[in-house]
Motif scaffolding. Structure first.
Motif, PDB file in Angstrom:
ATOM      1  N   GLY A 189      -8.101  -1.988   1.952  1.00 31.70           N
ATOM      2  CA  GLY A 189      -8.581  -0.530   1.206  1.00 31.70           C
ATOM      3  C   GLY A 189      -9.218   0.099   2.533  1.00 31.70           C
TER       4      GLY A 189
ATOM      5  N   VAL B 289      -8.027   8.513  -3.558  1.00 31.64           N
ATOM      6  CA  VAL B 289      -7.890   8.005  -5.082  1.00 31.64           C
ATOM      7  C   VAL B 289      -7.116   6.848  -5.089  1.00 31.64           C
ATOM      8  N   GLU B 290      -6.055   6.822  -4.307  1.00 32.12           N
ATOM      9  CA  GLU B 290      -5.001   5.801  -4.449  1.00 32.12           C
ATOM     10  C   GLU B 290      -5.768   4.488  -3.665  1.00 32.12           C
ATOM     11  N   ALA B 291      -6.440   4.581  -2.498  1.00 32.82           N
ATOM     12  CA  ALA B 291      -6.905   3.556  -1.557  1.00 32.82           C
ATOM     13  C   ALA B 291      -8.096   2.973  -2.299  1.00 32.82           C
ATOM     14  N   SER B 292      -8.820   3.680  -3.304  1.00 34.07           N
ATOM     15  CA  SER B 292      -9.935   3.204  -3.963  1.00 34.07           C
ATOM     16  C   SER B 292      -9.801   1.764  -4.789  1.00 34.07           C
ATOM     17  N   GLN B 293      -8.454   1.979  -5.082  1.00 38.60           N
ATOM     18  CA  GLN B 293      -7.963   0.790  -6.153  1.00 38.60           C
ATOM     19  C   GLN B 293      -7.683  -0.542  -5.157  1.00 38.60           C
TER      20      GLN B 293
ATOM     21  N   PHE C  80      -5.642  12.665  -2.173  1.00 31.93           N
ATOM     22  CA  PHE C  80      -5.089  11.524  -2.978  1.00 31.93           C
ATOM     23  C   PHE C  80      -5.216  10.147  -2.431  1.00 31.93           C
ATOM     24  N   VAL C  81      -5.221  10.046  -1.195  1.00 33.10           N
ATOM     25  CA  VAL C  81      -5.048   8.850  -0.595  1.00 33.10           C
ATOM     26  C   VAL C  81      -6.354   7.977  -0.727  1.00 33.10           C
TER      27      VAL C  81
ATOM     28  N   ARG D  86       0.725  -1.148  -0.078  1.00 32.43           N
ATOM     29  CA  ARG D  86      -0.021  -0.099   0.017  1.00 32.43           C
ATOM     30  C   ARG D  86       0.749   1.279  -0.160  1.00 32.43           C
ATOM     31  N   PHE D  87       0.426   2.104  -1.092  1.00 30.55           N
ATOM     32  CA  PHE D  87       1.272   3.550  -1.037  1.00 30.55           C
ATOM     33  C   PHE D  87       2.914   3.249  -1.243  1.00 30.55           C
TER      34      PHE D  87
ATOM     35  N   PHE E 265       4.247   3.144  -4.293  1.00 34.63           N
ATOM     36  CA  PHE E 265       4.510   3.676  -5.351  1.00 34.63           C
ATOM     37  C   PHE E 265       5.675   2.939  -6.088  1.00 34.63           C
TER      38      PHE E 265
END
Lengths: 506, 139
Positions: free
Chosen positions: B31, B14-18, B11-12, A194-195, A197
């Protein structure tokens, strides 16, 4: 194991030459950290932890040393308050008022001695409290499942947030940021990154010690560099160290009152040594026959905050060692230390590793005696550290910060992370965002999430299951109350309330 | 600060929705927690943003702050190439000289001694692993 047998085992361990040496070094380093204005207990413990771990020290010895640094720093913080009116730690702010006034009257010696004696009495009584309170609390917490554990951590975070800064919303925002930092890396339950990148360095997440060194140590160095490097020089001469008979008479109840207040506040998550010293001073002033003299150099004004901040440190050990719940940023680092040493913090700690638990408790008695013996004759030595210009001290504190950061994972990436968090921490200070919730949330976050998800997996995704577990429900209600209580009081009374505020709780 | 964290929250989200929202056992997936945190950051950040935009703060010696950050960035960039003893000595001596207008030669010697001494203490005595110098000048 009952407290008497436990303490017997503890003393056997704590009195070995190696562990005595570790306690002594911890006390010395802690006092130095307390004396030095540029470095606090959070930074000190965070920098030392990786060094201790890298040196492959036995966990009990390592924890004995870290705990000694923690309570030793509370002793040292008073020295600068009294001599140069600059608190070494936020918990010594109140000591400045009467301590420095005493020094100006030529009574710096008795003020320093009383600070050391008050710390000793309170520190020792607090360990007694810890010893008596720990076993029943451990027993109670043994029945905790994932629901209760998750709720307990939520309560720990909300109470800290309530007391960590001037603005609850800012502190909450910081706690959320800390929790988010805790999610970076591979998710322990599903294995999903997670996170990260795509960065390999981020797969293991952010190390709490690196973040703490950045947010506390490096940010403090940046703030100091930004402000003046010239510090006041000591002008007081140290004569007659021993307090007079009148001094002793004046503080006989002060010590006891402040110890109890400090201990109770110390056990509460988030309150800690700073709030304890503020409360003890305020209460002492209120019960005093001559409140108007407070601030002009009365000995009770030194004894009360110093006793309270030390017993708060002992009090903070109660939730830390029995529930695995840190009540301050320093305690959060100690919790991380227990994890790093390979032990599981929580109620099982005292049962699975009685040697570790009782060894640390017993060493705290010994450490308090050491600090008393060390501090009275060494006051002159500590004062001489303050004569070194800050422009010379700062680069050397930077040196230890760098060694501590690198030693955590032997990785240069960590130095970049530390510098980045240092800059962030400096900006946070500029705009009054507290750093303690970030570190606490980063340490608690992964456990909170794991317990939360386990609880929901057990109850097949039913969120109301938290309300069916009575202890979990009570803890959650308390958590909500701790956040909305001031708002409720304001609504009822129709005017704002004053809440004691911790500057930057260590 | 609040604005930045609100943007981070967005931003989190958007990212976490994946990420997956449920796990095989019926519990929450990886998530859920990040989404909740994203909502918190965005919500509180947005609530604080109007006041934050009006906030002003005073800055002191920004040059010294820049010197300190720059020195540490250079340190991190060079540590791998030059090893601990050289990079650390250079950084500490530089900071000592930069922050103290007087007795500079003496301070430079002190910085050098302090860096080498701390390497001896931490690496040789306490066995803390520190980056070795590329030429193995130090045993």
């Amino acid at each position: 194991m009952d407290p008497v047998a436990g303490l017997g085992l503890g003393f056997q361990l704590a009195l070995t030459p190696t562990n005595l040496l570790f306690a002594l070094v911890g006390c010395l380093v802690g006092t130095a950290i307390g004396v030095l204005p540029g470095i606090g207990p959070v930074s000190g413990v965070a920098i030392l932890l990786p060094v201790i771990f890298a040196s492959r020290v036995d966990p009990t010895s390592g924890m004995i040393m870290l705990a000694a640094v923690y309570y030793g720093s509370q002793y040292g913080g008073s020295t600068t308050s009294i001599l140069i009116n600059t608190p070494g730690e936020s918990s010594s702010v109140m000591t400045c008022l009467d301590g420095y006034a005493m020094a100006k009257k030529g009574r710096a010696g008795p003020a320093l001695a009383m600070a050391a004696i008050a710390s000793f009495v309170a520190g020792t009584l607090a360990v007694l409290g810890l010893m008596l309170l720990a076993p029943p609390l451990t027993e109670f917490a043994l029945g905790f499942g994932p629901h209760e554990n998750a709720a307990l951590m939520v309560l720990g975070l909300t109470t800290l947030t309530r007391l960590a800064g001037k603005s609850v919303l800012k502190a909450l925002l910081m706690a959320a940021f800390g929790l988010l930092l805790g999610t970076v890396g591979i998710d322990s339950m599903s294995g999903t990154p997670r996170f990260t990148f795509g960065s390999g360095a981020l797969l293991n997440g952010f190390d709490f010690a690196v973040v703490a060194i950045g947010l506390f140590a490096f940010a403090e160095l940046l703030s100091n560099a930004e402000e003046s490097l010239d510090r006041p020089v000591i002008r007081t001469k140290l004569r007659d160290l021993w307090p007079t008979a009148a001094d002793w008479l004046a503080v006989r109840w002060t010590l006891l009152r402040a110890t109890v207040i400090g201990f109770l506040i110390g056990t509460l998550p988030g309150a800690g040594a700073t709030v304890a010293s503020f409360m003890a001073y305020a209460i002492e002033k209120r019960v005093s026959k001559h409140p108007e003299l407070f601030g002009t150099g009365v000995i009770e004004g030194v004894a009360a905050p110093e006793a309270a901040n030390n017993s708060a440190t002992g009090g903070a050990m109660v939730p830390l060692l029995t529930l695995g719940l840190p009540s301050s940023a320093t305690a959060a680092i100690l919790l991380g230390a227990i994890n790093i040493f390979g032990y599981r913090p929580g109620p099982l700690l005292a049962i699975e590793h009685p040697d570790f638990f009782w060894g640390v408790v017993a060493s705290m008695y010994i450490g308090n005696v050491m600090l008393l013996i060390l501090n009275l004759p060494l006051v002159g030595v500590w004062a001489s550290i303050l004569r070194i210009p800050y422009g010379i001290l700062l680069p050397f504190i930077v040196l230890f910060t760098l060694i501590g950061t690198y030693a955590i994972n032997n990785d240069i990436f960590d130095i970049w992370v530390m510098v980045a968090f240092g800059v962030l921490g400096w900006i946070m200070r500029k705009f009054d965002y507290p750093a303690a919730p970030v570190v606490l949330a980063l340490v608690l976050g992964p456990q909170l999430e794991t317990n939360f998800r386990r609880a929901l997996t057990i109850s097949q995704g039913d969120y109301t299951s938290f309300l069916v577990h009575p202890i979990a429900a009570t803890l959650l209600v308390l958590a909500v109350l701790s956040l909305v209580w001031p708002i409720l009081v304001r609504l009822v009374r129709g005017r704002p309330t004053e809440v004691p505020i911790a500057v930057e709780e260590a | 600060m609040a604005v930045a964290l609100a943007l981070l929250g967005a931003f989190v989200l958007v990212e976490a929705s994946q990420l997956k929202m449920t796990s095989l056992g019926g519990g929450p997936g990886p998530g859920v927690f990040p989404v909740a945190l994203g909502v918190m950051l965005l919500g509180i950040g947005a609530r604080l943003a109007p006041a934050a935009l009006r906030e002003r703060t005073e800055f002191g010696h920004l040059r010294r702050v820049a010197v300190l950050i720059g020195a540490l960035a250079a340190y991190a960039a060079l540590l791998d190439r030059l090893g601990f003893v050289i990079t650390t000595s250079a950084t500490i001596v530089f900071l000592l000289v930069a922050f103290n207008p007087r007795r500079r030669p003496w301070l430079a010697a002190l910085g050098l001694a302090g860096s080498v001494g701390s390497y001896a203490l931490f690496s040789s005595f306490l066995k803390v692993q520190l980056p070795p110098d590329p030429w193995f000048l130090w045993p």
